[in-house]
Write a protein that holds these residues in place. Structure first.
Motif, PDB file in Angstrom:
ATOM      1  N   CYS A  87      -0.522 -16.273  74.094  1.00  0.00           N
ATOM      2  CA  CYS A  87      -0.681 -14.890  73.608  1.00  0.00           C
ATOM      3  C   CYS A  87      -0.738 -14.920  72.083  1.00  0.00           C
TER       4      CYS A  87
ATOM      5  N   GLN B  79      -1.938  -9.093  74.407  1.00  0.00           N
ATOM      6  CA  GLN B  79      -1.116  -8.440  75.423  1.00  0.00           C
ATOM      7  C   GLN B  79      -0.646  -7.082  74.932  1.00  0.00           C
TER       8      GLN B  79
ATOM      9  N   LYS C  11      -0.074 -15.711  64.701  1.00  0.00           N
ATOM     10  CA  LYS C  11       0.475 -14.847  65.740  1.00  0.00           C
ATOM     11  C   LYS C  11       0.697 -13.463  65.136  1.00  0.00           C
TER      12      LYS C  11
ATOM     13  N   LEU D 116       2.034  -9.352  65.686  1.00  0.00           N
ATOM     14  CA  LEU D 116       2.676  -8.234  66.374  1.00  0.00           C
ATOM     15  C   LEU D 116       2.205  -6.962  65.683  1.00  0.00           C
TER      16      LEU D 116
ATOM     17  N   LEU E 165       0.353  -9.273  70.191  1.00  0.00           N
ATOM     18  CA  LEU E 165       1.032  -8.300  71.049  1.00  0.00           C
ATOM     19  C   LEU E 165       0.861  -6.926  70.422  1.00  0.00           C
TER      20      LEU E 165
ATOM     21  N   TYR F  56       6.140  -4.723  79.258  1.00  0.00           N
ATOM     22  CA  TYR F  56       4.980  -5.545  78.950  1.00  0.00           C
ATOM     23  C   TYR F  56       3.892  -5.356  80.003  1.00  0.00           C
TER      24      TYR F  56
ATOM     25  N   ARG G  71       8.775 -10.942  73.494  1.00  0.00           N
ATOM     26  CA  ARG G  71       8.085 -12.101  74.048  1.00  0.00           C
ATOM     27  C   ARG G  71       6.687 -12.220  73.440  1.00  0.00           C
ATOM     28  N   LEU G  72       6.375 -13.439  73.043  1.00  0.00           N
ATOM     29  CA  LEU G  72       5.048 -13.750  72.535  1.00  0.00           C
ATOM     30  C   LEU G  72       4.756 -15.182  72.978  1.00  0.00           C
TER      31      LEU G  72
END
Length: 790
Positions: free
Chosen positions: A335, A471, A450, A452, A338, A490, A330-331
């Motif tokens: 957010c 997050q 974005k 990760l 992550l 999470y 999940r992103l």
């Protein structure tokens, strides 16, 4: 989509491509699958996904189209472009096979309307009927030219066969000659230098006139062409040369036909290869339980129960979905980054690779293994820094390799980018590495990308907990054994648990104790706190999952009880209907017995008893029969002149006089008395209008027009559908007129109308008895009905 070859390699996209290649069934499809790459335009992605959706449905319901015999014609098309060039029989056979596949595939899809886009693509195939027919008539299954290729070739081959037969016959006559039998080594006709010869013994040279074409290695045998067949052999050679010239002419002609259709052949191959690729993607989707996620316009990732497709592949090429542990990735829109942390071998890098590869798959028009309600934004750019970039040849250390990758990412990343960073900040001093990683993360967030990121560094974990738009997630592990479960929690950071991992992998206990001493009590307390948070998070997750399971079970149980209740109601209704039918059959049987007694002139007392029994059975059946539905409330207070509805009769009536618990009503000029419970009050209340001539109130509306009161109804000659409504109106009038007995004249005929009338009477509550009239009154042609209070 912008994605470098090195990123594709890092995310193992070439291995995925090999999996798709293995699902194709033709060489053109395989060649196209080998060039599989992410698509640039979103419309192209959606079209490809729709076609894969259709391919999966077709494979499930109807199997695969006939694509397997499609050949690669592009080299032949290029070879034949020059004038005067021609193809051999085997190459023409490949072209004929591809034309046949195009025709069959077009027909196959034309008969199926479930795959709209695939069918539209297949209908663009050109069956090339004339070229296909000409090639089939000319080329055999082994690529040889057939006699039907041209009349001239057929004539030449026929004459060639005849000439050969004549030459062989002459030679066999020579071999079977008694005078010359001792001259031949064997009685066998053979060929040397393309000419028919016999094997003559060397010591009989000169006894048979002819030409020696060859001799054996020992010199004992001469291969002699007798002069008697010289002209025949010459003719055979001449016919062979003419046959070769005719075959070359035919191949040139067929090649010219192919040359004039190269555009259609190339188009057909592209369409067939694309269809093969789509069905290969469909087979792959079925193997890995793939589906099409929901494509969204906002930059977010919500992949539920996602699995890495390559982890499902076994060594023998088969797929086992249980080999890959599902993970939720999940992103959200808000957010921007992550940060995934947790122990080694816990699945952090696999999570990054799973997201990257699944994005590439969707961008390539492939299904991905996840839940159908998953959502994914199609990022325009994908960057990854995963693994070790150390290079001795280029004097690059591990840390330098990471920095070069990160430099290139910072130069290109923008708002439509997804960046995957594995073990950020490692390979150097932890404090400096963490500082660099956080600065890079800030820069990527400023550029709108974005991110990760996986890490073991505490500074980065703290940053993720304190920064808005960032997050944390922790890899899951078994709290008892500390073994990884390869899933994510999470909202909290994960403990690296290096010492716990070392203990699980069997390092000596004294080494672990020394490591804990070096680490210090404060660091141990922090690690223990993170560990406890992860355990509590995991426990809450398990309890939530258990509650969800129990809720789903309760819903299923409630639905099952509801279904059982509905079944019981239906069963009760069926039993009551059967009981009513049985009672009605009893009524009919009693009526028939009454008729027989009437015809025999039985005692009145017996007839009265039977009528009493019949009336009792009818009364017992009344509770089970359907009743008219009440449309209004039971009146509590009525006044003279108010209109009400009589439920049993379905008519309106005017209140004339009110009593205690009952009223006197006026209907159609007649008076009847009814209890309040048998009436319905209109809402709003209605009253009759005064007559303009001062003659009292107007009569209330009724479903029936005014009719003259009569005690005899004639239905002879009428259909059942017309007679029964008239019978009901007749009975209503009789009841309103306080008649106690009426006659229904239906005739005899085939008895259909009589049975229908009596069945209708049996269902009337107001009819207390019915029977056939006496013989002098019409007998079975007339039914007498006795009426009660209704």
């Amino acid at each position: 989509m912008v994605c470098s070859e090195s990123t594709l390699e890092l995310l193992e996209y070439p291995e995925l491509r090999r999996q798709i290649v293995g699902c194709t069934v033709s060489l053109p499809g395989r060649l196209l699958a080998e060039t599989l790459a992410p698509l640039d335009e979103i419309q192209q992605v959606e079209e490809a996904l729709t076609e894969v959706d259709e391919a999966v449905l077709v494979l499930d319901s109807e199997g695969a189209p006939p694509l397997g015999d499609n050949r690669d014609l592009l080299p032949l098309v290029e070879r034949i472009q020059a004038e005067g060039s021609f193809l051999g029989g085997e190459q023409l056979l490949d072209i004929a096979a591809s034309i046949t596949v195009a025709g069959k595939c077009r027909d196959w899809f034309g008969q199926r309307c479930t795959a709209e886009q695939l069918t539209a693509r297949a209908l663009r195939l050109d069956a090339l009927p004339e070229l296909g027919r000409r090639l089939r008539d000319s080329i055999g299954r082994l690529g040889e030219l057939l006699d039907t290729a041209s009349p001239e070739l057929a004539d030449l081959r026929r004459e060639l066969r005849q000439t050969r037969n004549r030459v062989k016959q002459k030679l066999e006559q020579l071999l079977n000659s008694d005078q010359l039998s001792a001259c031949f080594q064997e009685r066998l006709v053979t060929v040397r230098n393309g000419r028919y010869v016999v094997q003559l013994k060397a010591d009989h040279r000169g006894q048979v006139k002819g030409f020696v074409q060859d001799e054996s290695s020992s010199g004992q045998t001469l291969y002699l062409e007798p002069e008697t067949i010289l002209d025949g052999n010459n003719r055979i050679q001449q016919l062979l040369r003419e046959e070769q010239r005719e075959e070359r002419r035919i191949l040139l002609h067929l090649s010219d036909l192919v040359r004039s259709n190269t555009s259609a052949l190339s188009s057909n191959q592209n369409i067939l290869a694309c269809l093969d690729l789509r069905f290969a993607a469909g087979r792959f989707s079925r193997s890995c339980r793939g589906c099409r996620p929901q494509l969204v316009s906002r930059p977010l990732v919500d992949l539920k129960q996602a699995r890495h497709p390559l982890l499902m592949s076994a060594a023998d090429g088969s797929f086992d979905c249980e080999r890959a542990v599902p993970i939720d990735l999940r992103l959200g829109v808000d957010c921007h980054a992550l940060v995934i942390s947790g122990p080694n071998t816990g699945g952090k890098s696999v999570a990054l690779k799973t997201l990257g590869l699944l994005l590439l798959m969707v961008r390539s028009g492939l299904h991905i293994p996840c839940q159908p309600d998953s959502q994914l934004y199609l990022f325009q750019r994908l960057f990854a820094d995963i693994g070790d970039e150390q290079s001795i040849a280029e004097s690059l250390s591990t840390f330098s390799g990471h920095l070069i990758r990160v430099r290139n990412i910072l130069q290109q990343a923008d708002a439509g980018s997804l960046v995957l960073l594995d073990e950020a900040g490692t390979g150097t001093d932890p404090a400096e590495g963490a500082a660099l990683a956080l600065a890079v993360l800030d820069r990527l967030r400023d550029q709108g990308a974005k991110v990760l990121l996986t890490t073991h560094l505490g500074q980065i974990k703290t940053y993720a907990q304190s920064q808005e738009g960032v997050q944390s997630a922790a890899v899951d592990f078994d709290p008892q054994t500390l073994a990884p479960r390869y899933s994510l929690h999470y909202g909290i950071p994960g403990a690296s648990s290096a010492i716990s991992t070392a203990r699980r992998l069997g390092l000596p206990a004294d080494v672990l104790r020394r490591a804990e001493d070096y680490l210090g009590e404060r660091a141990l307390d922090s690690a223990e706190l993170i560990y406890q948070l992860n355990c509590q998070k995991q426990q809450l997750g398990e309890e939530l999952a258990a509650l969800t399971t129990e809720k789903e079970a309760a819903v299923r149980h409630q639905q099952r009880r509801l279904d059982q209740l509905l079944q019981l109601k239906a069963r009760k209704k069926e039993i009551l209907a059967r009981a009513v039918r049985q009672g009605e059959q009893l009524v009919i049987a009693t009526e028939q017995r009454l008729k027989r007694l009437s015809r025999k002139g039985s005692q009145p007392q017996e007839s009265v008893e039977l009528r009493g029994e019949l009336k009792q059975v009818r009364e017992e059946l009344q509770p089970f029969k359907p009743r008219r539905k009440r449309q209004g409330p039971v009146p509590q207070q009525l006044v003279s002149g108010e209109l009400v509805r009589v439920t049993a009769l379905g008519i309106e009536a005017r209140v004339e006089q009110v009593f205690d618990g009952s009223v006197e009503l006026a209907v159609g000029g007649k008076r009847l008395r009814q209890p309040l419970i048998a009436l319905e009050q209109f809402e709003p209340r209605r009253f009759s209008e005064p007559d303009r001539k001062g003659m009292g109130h107007r009569q209330p509306r009724s479903d029936q027009p005014d009719r003259q009161l009569r005690n005899r109804l004639v239905l002879i000659g009428k259909r059942v559908d017309d007679a029964l409504p008239e019978l009901e109106r007749f009975l209503d009038d009789a009841l309103l007129g306080n008649l106690r007995q009426v006659e229904i004249v239906h005739g005899s005929g085939e008895g259909i109308l009589r049975r229908a009338v009596r069945e209708s009477l049996a269902g009337q509550k107001a009819v207390t008895a019915f029977y056939a009239a006496a013989a002098e009154q019409g007998g079975e042609n007339v039914t007498i009905a006795e009426l009660g209070d209704g």
